[in-house]
Design an enzyme around this catalytic site. Structure first.
Site, mmCIF file in Angstrom:
data_model
loop_
_atom_site.group_PDB
_atom_site.id
_atom_site.type_symbol
_atom_site.label_atom_id
_atom_site.label_comp_id
_atom_site.label_asym_id
_atom_site.label_seq_id
_atom_site.Cartn_x
_atom_site.Cartn_y
_atom_site.Cartn_z
ATOM 1 N N HIS A 1 -8.965 3.577 -1.411
ATOM 2 C CA HIS A 1 -7.686 3.274 -1.604
ATOM 3 C C HIS A 1 -7.243 2.551 -2.605
ATOM 4 O O HIS A 1 -7.076 1.261 -2.764
ATOM 5 C CB HIS A 1 -7.622 2.263 -0.392
ATOM 6 C CG HIS A 1 -6.287 1.807 0.187
ATOM 7 N ND1 HIS A 1 -5.148 2.492 -0.487
ATOM 8 C CD2 HIS A 1 -5.789 1.014 1.040
ATOM 9 C CE1 HIS A 1 -3.990 1.730 -0.063
ATOM 10 N NE2 HIS A 1 -4.444 0.911 0.869
ATOM 11 N N CYS B 1 0.450 2.228 6.527
ATOM 12 C CA CYS B 1 0.605 0.889 6.818
ATOM 13 C C CYS B 1 0.559 0.007 5.438
ATOM 14 O O CYS B 1 0.141 0.393 4.453
ATOM 15 C CB CYS B 1 -0.616 0.182 7.867
ATOM 16 S SG CYS B 1 -2.050 0.154 7.096
ATOM 17 N N GLN C 1 -5.357 -8.719 6.198
ATOM 18 C CA GLN C 1 -5.403 -7.576 6.669
ATOM 19 C C GLN C 1 -6.567 -7.517 7.508
ATOM 20 O O GLN C 1 -6.528 -6.746 8.542
ATOM 21 C CB GLN C 1 -5.222 -6.589 5.665
ATOM 22 C CG GLN C 1 -3.787 -6.549 5.200
ATOM 23 C CD GLN C 1 -3.535 -5.385 4.099
ATOM 24 O OE1 GLN C 1 -4.106 -4.282 4.621
ATOM 25 N NE2 GLN C 1 -2.595 -5.430 3.269
ATOM 26 N N CYS D 1 0.926 -1.209 0.027
ATOM 27 C CA CYS D 1 -0.173 -0.060 0.042
ATOM 28 C C CYS D 1 0.729 1.297 0.193
ATOM 29 O O CYS D 1 0.282 2.360 -0.246
ATOM 30 C CB CYS D 1 -0.963 -0.035 1.210
ATOM 31 S SG CYS D 1 -2.034 -1.247 1.161
#
Length: 392
Positions: free
Chosen positions: A348, A378, A151, A91
């Site tokens: 995202h 993160c 996640q 990410c």
């Protein structure tokens, strides 16, 4: 040592990352090409003067597999002699691209760099590069027996460790949408969005913001990541992470122009920000999403500043538990945290998010009169990037 500056920063609108989303009809290369072209047009630079194009992209498969930064540069019609590289740190890919580009200028290797990020999650689904493979391997599985987790489960572990209730998570998620809506409706995003043409349609606004979102509405959603095996392995979890308090699957792109002090003066470019520090750090890969905390500590220590010296913080909203845990760890001012909303409201688009956060952070800092801005992401595998920008 040459000092690197941010000259400008732009992003595409955020589109829903599924068939029928506002940007889903556009190839990832063309989405990024239009975004980079918008950056070049705004800055007025000669694209032939660019030394490199450093691009973040996570799912480098299918349409995103052919060094997407290079293909986007060519698709925009820019000079062939300018090279490009595509990097992947999950990410944080395009934030890492910013780090690499700025550090290249500091080392004297670059004078002018385009930094970019892209992810078309509607066309290249998350995890497409894995193709069902066991990417961790048996040794990692044995070290963290009975194995790593998704996640979503990691987000639950973070919520449990910091004793974050479902109500706190949903309140935070609703606030993200409200802040993003306020910014959008007041023109706060107008200076950072490059309109994107998809067929006969021009997309100029984020599709992802859900106005009118309330904690009460979010409370009706079911937890998204529980099953019997995970419930047995982690009895401490109350299972509170839902689609509503998680980041959205999104299509998007972003781009920044970085220049050395020398090049900025020579080309008559007016800097918007300088870099005050960088950090990258690892942490427990099972909890996975906690690394922004040690990465931030390292960054602040190296820069010689305290959290109170920072005007605004962008902590990527992969899940609501991530910025809330970070906020608790630093006793940070919630009014300074993701002041224009975050990935829960804006989405995202994995490889684009690091550069998108930098773009939004810069605009928000300038709107409040400038100062220091901190950004951290993160990343899968238990990693994080952190960075300090200062407006000029």
């Amino acid at each position: 040592m040459d000092e690197p500056y941010v000259i400008d920063a732009v992003r595409s609108p955020m589109g829903k990352g599924k068939p029928g989303g506002a940007l889903s009809g556009l190839h990832a290369v063309d989405l990024l090409a239009q975004t980079i072209a918008g950056l070049v047009a705004r800055t007025g630079i000669d694209p032939g003067r660019v030394d490199d194009v450093v691009t973040g992209c996570v799912s480098q498969a299918g349409e995103q597999s052919g060094n997407v930064g290079r293909m986007a540069w060519l698709a925009a019609g820019f000079p062939e002699h300018v090279p490009a590289v595509t990097v992947e740190r999950k990410c944080g890919s395009s934030q890492q691209a910013v780090h690499f580009a700025a550090q290249g200028i500091m080392a004297g290797a670059y004078d002018l760099v385009v930094v970019a990020g892209v992810e078309s999650m509607s066309r290249v689904p998350m995890g497409a590069a894995k193709l069902g493979a066991d990417s961790a391997g048996p040794s990692v599985t044995a070290r963290y027996a009975p194995g790593l987790v998704s996640q979503g489960v990691s987000a639950e572990l973070v919520a449990a460790r910091w004793k974050l209730s479902r109500e706190q998570l949903d309140d935070y998620a609703a606030r993200s949408h409200a802040r993003a809506a306020t910014a959008a409706d007041s023109g706060g995003f107008d200076g950072e969005i490059v309109p994107i043409t998809v067929g006969d349609t021009v997309v100029s606004a984020d599709e992802s913001i859900r106005r009118g979102t309330t904690p009460e509405k979010l409370a009706g959603l079911k937890p998204a990541f529980t099953d019997e095996a995970m419930a047995a392995r982690f009895p401490e979890i109350t299972w509170s992470i839902t689609a509503g308090n998680s980041s959205q699957i999104t299509d998007g792109a972003s781009a920044l122009l970085l220049a050395s002090d020398r090049a900025a003066r020579e080309l008559g470019l007016t800097p918007r920000a300088r870099f005050r520090g960088f950090s990258v750090c690892g942490d427990d890969p099972v909890e996975m999403l906690t690394a922004p905390i040690p990465a931030t500590r390292r960054l602040l220590d190296r820069a010689g500043v305290g959290i109170g010296d920072v005007a605004l913080y962008e902590v990527n909203e992969a899940f609501a538990s991530v910025p809330l845990a970070w906020q608790a760890a630093f006793d940070a001012d919630p009014d300074r945290l993701n002041a224009r909303g975050g990935a829960i409201a804006l989405g995202h688009p994995l490889g684009a998010s690091g550069a998108r956060l930098a773009t939004t952070l810069l605009g928000a800092l300038e709107a409040r009169g400038g100062g220091l801005g901190l950004q951290t992401m993160c990343e899968a595998g238990g990693m994080a990037n952190a960075m300090l920008l200062e407006t000029v």
